[in-house]
Write a protein that holds these residues in place. Structure first.
Motif, PDB file in Angstrom:
ATOM      1  N   GLN A 161       0.873  -1.171  -0.310  1.00 16.75           N
ATOM      2  CA  GLN A 161      -0.049  -0.090   0.072  1.00 16.75           C
ATOM      3  C   GLN A 161       0.769   1.313  -0.060  1.00 16.75           C
ATOM      4  N   ASN A 162       2.253   1.227   0.132  1.00 12.76           N
ATOM      5  CA  ASN A 162       3.095   2.418   0.117  1.00 12.76           C
ATOM      6  C   ASN A 162       2.522   3.448   1.151  1.00 12.76           C
ATOM      7  N   SER A 163       2.206   3.001   2.405  1.00 13.17           N
ATOM      8  CA  SER A 163       1.716   3.921   3.566  1.00 13.17           C
ATOM      9  C   SER A 163       3.148   4.683   3.912  1.00 13.17           C
ATOM     10  N   ARG A 164       2.819   5.935   4.070  1.00 12.99           N
ATOM     11  CA  ARG A 164       4.114   6.692   4.337  1.00 12.99           C
ATOM     12  C   ARG A 164       4.196   7.032   5.855  1.00 12.99           C
ATOM     13  N   LEU A 165       3.275   6.863   6.303  1.00 10.72           N
ATOM     14  CA  LEU A 165       3.598   7.285   8.027  1.00 10.72           C
ATOM     15  C   LEU A 165       2.744   6.093   8.811  1.00 10.72           C
ATOM     16  N   ILE A 166       3.555   5.376   9.725  1.00  8.75           N
ATOM     17  CA  ILE A 166       3.158   4.293  10.380  1.00  8.75           C
ATOM     18  C   ILE A 166       3.603   4.008  11.745  1.00  8.75           C
ATOM     19  N   SER A 167       2.513   4.043  12.616  1.00 10.51           N
ATOM     20  CA  SER A 167       3.056   4.237  14.130  1.00 10.51           C
ATOM     21  C   SER A 167       2.799   2.822  14.591  1.00 10.51           C
ATOM     22  N   ILE A 284       8.545   4.932   9.998  1.00 12.59           N
ATOM     23  CA  ILE A 284       7.750   4.331  10.971  1.00 12.59           C
ATOM     24  C   ILE A 284       8.118   4.894  12.537  1.00 12.59           C
ATOM     25  N   LEU A 285       7.226   5.174  13.253  1.00 11.93           N
ATOM     26  CA  LEU A 285       7.227   5.812  14.518  1.00 11.93           C
ATOM     27  C   LEU A 285       6.908   4.655  15.512  1.00 11.93           C
ATOM     28  N   ILE A 286       7.960   4.435  16.518  1.00 12.37           N
ATOM     29  CA  ILE A 286       7.817   3.431  17.732  1.00 12.37           C
ATOM     30  C   ILE A 286       7.529   4.275  18.769  1.00 12.37           C
ATOM     31  N   SER A 287       6.396   4.128  19.602  1.00  6.81           N
ATOM     32  CA  SER A 287       6.005   4.881  20.736  1.00  6.81           C
ATOM     33  C   SER A 287       5.172   4.009  21.837  1.00  6.81           C
ATOM     34  N   GLN A 288       5.315   4.589  23.076  1.00  6.97           N
ATOM     35  CA  GLN A 288       4.352   4.411  24.052  1.00  6.97           C
ATOM     36  C   GLN A 288       3.265   5.152  24.144  1.00  6.97           C
ATOM     37  N   GLU A 289       3.226   6.427  23.528  1.00  9.54           N
ATOM     38  CA  GLU A 289       2.014   7.015  23.709  1.00  9.54           C
ATOM     39  C   GLU A 289       1.738   7.637  22.090  1.00  9.54           C
ATOM     40  N   GLN A 290       0.331   7.950  21.934  1.00 10.28           N
ATOM     41  CA  GLN A 290       0.123   8.348  20.762  1.00 10.28           C
ATOM     42  C   GLN A 290      -0.470   9.826  20.657  1.00 10.28           C
ATOM     43  N   CYS A 291      -0.018  10.232  19.520  1.00  9.83           N
ATOM     44  CA  CYS A 291      -0.252  11.533  18.963  1.00  9.83           C
ATOM     45  C   CYS A 291      -1.174  11.887  17.952  1.00  9.83           C
ATOM     46  N   GLY A 292      -1.832  12.936  17.776  1.00 13.23           N
ATOM     47  CA  GLY A 292      -2.867  13.185  16.650  1.00 13.23           C
ATOM     48  C   GLY A 292      -2.236  12.877  15.351  1.00 13.23           C
ATOM     49  N   GLU A 293      -1.121  12.951  15.107  1.00 12.81           N
ATOM     50  CA  GLU A 293      -0.569  12.665  13.735  1.00 12.81           C
ATOM     51  C   GLU A 293      -0.248  11.228  13.349  1.00 12.81           C
ATOM     52  N   MET A 294      -0.273  10.229  14.469  1.00  9.85           N
ATOM     53  CA  MET A 294      -0.560   9.046  14.377  1.00  9.85           C
ATOM     54  C   MET A 294      -1.747   8.303  14.137  1.00  9.85           C
ATOM     55  N   GLU A 295      -2.819   9.015  14.172  1.00  7.37           N
ATOM     56  CA  GLU A 295      -4.066   8.370  13.922  1.00  7.37           C
ATOM     57  C   GLU A 295      -4.739   8.926  12.448  1.00  7.37           C
ATOM     58  N   SER A 296      -5.756   8.394  11.869  1.00  4.90           N
ATOM     59  CA  SER A 296      -6.391   8.874  10.742  1.00  4.90           C
ATOM     60  C   SER A 296      -7.853   8.404  10.995  1.00  4.90           C
ATOM     61  N   LEU A 297      -8.712   9.222  10.684  1.00  3.10           N
ATOM     62  CA  LEU A 297     -10.323   8.706  10.916  1.00  3.10           C
ATOM     63  C   LEU A 297     -10.903   8.110   9.396  1.00  3.10           C
ATOM     64  N   ASP A 298      -9.775   8.592   8.380  1.00  3.60           N
ATOM     65  CA  ASP A 298     -10.123   8.022   7.084  1.00  3.60           C
ATOM     66  C   ASP A 298      -8.761   7.405   6.261  1.00  3.60           C
ATOM     67  N   GLU A 300      -8.507   5.419   4.022  1.00  5.54           N
ATOM     68  CA  GLU A 300      -8.695   5.461   2.514  1.00  5.54           C
ATOM     69  C   GLU A 300      -8.252   6.718   1.742  1.00  5.54           C
ATOM     70  N   LEU A 301      -8.253   7.795   2.653  1.00  4.33           N
ATOM     71  CA  LEU A 301      -7.737   9.014   2.153  1.00  4.33           C
ATOM     72  C   LEU A 301      -6.427   9.311   2.470  1.00  4.33           C
ATOM     73  N   TYR A 302      -6.031   9.146   3.516  1.00  2.30           N
ATOM     74  CA  TYR A 302      -4.667   9.174   4.147  1.00  2.30           C
ATOM     75  C   TYR A 302      -3.762   8.307   4.423  1.00  2.30           C
ATOM     76  N   PRO A 303      -2.502   8.383   4.153  1.00  2.00           N
ATOM     77  CA  PRO A 303      -1.601   7.270   4.099  1.00  2.00           C
ATOM     78  C   PRO A 303      -1.058   7.018   5.431  1.00  2.00           C
ATOM     79  N   VAL A 304      -1.868   7.038   6.471  1.00  2.00           N
ATOM     80  CA  VAL A 304      -1.492   6.916   7.855  1.00  2.00           C
ATOM     81  C   VAL A 304      -2.029   5.775   8.478  1.00  2.00           C
TER      82      VAL A 304
END
Length: 455
Positions: A161-167, A284-298, A300-304
């Motif tokens: 899928q060539n996802s560009r940001l993965i947490s 790839i971001l490896i983290s013990q806590e999540q920030c807003g940039e690490m999640e995507s509501l859609d 299909e539209l965003y490569p997160v």
């Protein structure tokens, strides 16, 4: 060429032949043979018989011989691999060894020999481009258990899928770093550039970008804008994989999860930009806590993409820990929520204090928090905001999950503060949401035990 690289290569050969990765005994045979140990030495290390190790070795040498079209035996395993490695290195073009260290990267792994057409084509393709791999700060993974589904997910996101940001997210000790490193070990040849950086002791973004560029092409000092453009050009022109570990350290202690410290605010823009610009690389971001940039509501539209690791309920993680009463192993795993790090820590205590008698330990009927766990939980509790601490202290008084309404009546917090606090605790993977007639919230049982007894 070192034992880590040999293990990676033999694992690939075995996967090609059988569809399965090396198991623990097979890994021990490869490692021990490379280090010129006897089968008896290897058997003692693995707590199995010498005959069993011999059988495993015979089958393994047969597989490797077929894959390489070479007669591989225990007696010539190391000398043959060293010869093949020299041959491949002498024929390689533009293959770089970061920092001139044998521990980081060796001449393209699949170029060791020409066992079949697939390897030949791979060798030809890699010779047409430069390869830069800096895994100096990445851990060595020997034992890897029951995360095949997560590995497949990562492979699909990155390679298909060539996802560009993965947490990759989860509480400490859950195996986030091991999972990502395992993915890399299995897919080294898929990337022209692989760079692993740790943010355990974070630095401003401009210095990180300098480090990334210096690994690939050291140049005279440029402005930060020039360096940033050069990095983006690199991500577009080459298939790159950049890993940032311990990302939680750029967030502010004492506030809700994922709030950037002022000096690291530029990371937020960098993470966002990685998803907005068209390129062929992945971060790839490896983290013990999540920030807003690490999640995507859609998605299909965003490569997160976001991969959250939960407990590992596999008794294999207690192999070679010196524990008796194997029928009780799953009980211990459940008690410590399948966290490999906690299980390793408590297994050491059981071995030292109870001589490995797990049944005797469980008869104590108490959740024991080791000093190692306590130190970690102290740091974690101190990172919480005052609102989160208040919610945690209240939840620790109850064994059963509580609804938001019940919590609202029990703590002196506004609805806004309570909602934000609950969300932040979930983003730290300390709080689980349970769907019943009402939505209920439950604190991690181990963290609850710490808070109840030591806070």
């Amino acid at each position: 060429m070192n034992v880590k690289e040999v293990l990676q290569f033999v694992d690939r050969l075995v996967v090609e032949k059988t569809g399965k990765h090396l198991d623990d005994v097979q890994k021990a045979v490869v490692e021990g043979t490379w280090q010129r140990q006897t089968y008896d030495d290897i058997a003692q290390k693995c707590h199995v018989t010498e005959g069993h190790v011999g059988d495993v070795g015979a089958e393994l040498w047969k597989l490797v011989s077929e894959a390489l079209n070479e007669d591989i035996r225990k007696t010539n395993f190391r000398s043959t691999f060293e010869r093949l490695n020299i041959e491949s290195c002498s024929n390689s073009l533009n293959v770089y060894n970061i920092n001139n260290s044998d521990n980081n990267h060796f001449c393209h792994t699949q170029a060791l020999s020409q066992p079949n057409k697939q390897y030949q084509e791979s060798d030809i393709n890699t010779k047409s481009k430069s390869v830069y791999h800096d895994l100096t700060l990445a851990p060595q993974i020997i034992n890897f258990y029951n995360r095949e589904t997560e590995l497949e997910t990562l492979s699909n996101w990155i390679l298909k899928q060539n996802s560009r940001l993965i947490s990759v997210l989860g509480i400490s000790g859950m195996g986030k770093t091991a999972l990502v490193k395992r993915f890399i070990d299995l897919n080294l040849d898929q990337f022209e550039v692989i760079i692993w950086k740790s943010l355990k002791y974070p630095k401003p973004l401009e210095l990180l970008i300098q480090d990334l560029l210096n690994i690939i092409k050291p140049e005279e000092k440029q402005t930060i804008d020039d360096q940033f453009k050069q990095l983006l050009d690199l991500l577009i022109e080459k298939k790159c994989l950049i890993i940032l570990d311990d990302v939680q350290n750029i967030f502010t202690p004492g506030q809700f999860a994922g709030q950037y410290q002022p000096e690291y605010q530029s990371y937020q823009n960098f993470f966002t930009l990685m998803t907005e610009i068209e390129h062929q690389s992945s971060l790839i971001l490896i983290s013990q806590e999540q920030c807003g940039e690490m999640e995507s509501l859609d998605e299909e539209l965003y490569p997160v993409k976001c991969l959250e690791l939960s407990g590992l309920y596999d008794t294999n993680i207690l192999n070679y820990k010196g524990l008796k009463n194997q029928e009780c192993w799953l009980n211990l795993i459940n008690l410590y929520e399948g966290n490999p790090s906690y299980l390793k820590s408590i297994a050491i205590s059981i071995k030292n204090i109870f001589d490995g008698d797990l049944a005797e330990f469980l008869a104590e009927n108490e959740l024991v928090i080791t000093q190692e766990m306590r130190s970690h939980f102290n740091q974690l509790f101190n990172r919480l905001s005052p609102i989160e601490q208040q919610i945690v202290l209240k939840l620790s008084e109850f064994q059963q999950p509580l609804s938001r309404e019940t919590l609202r009546e029990s703590v002196e917090l506004s609805s806004t503060d309570l909602i934000n606090g609950l969300q932040s605790l979930q983003q730290r993977y300390l709080l689980a949401k349970i769907k019943q007639d009402k939505i209920m919230f439950k604190l991690s049982s181990i963290f609850r035990g710490f808070v109840k007894n030591f806070s």
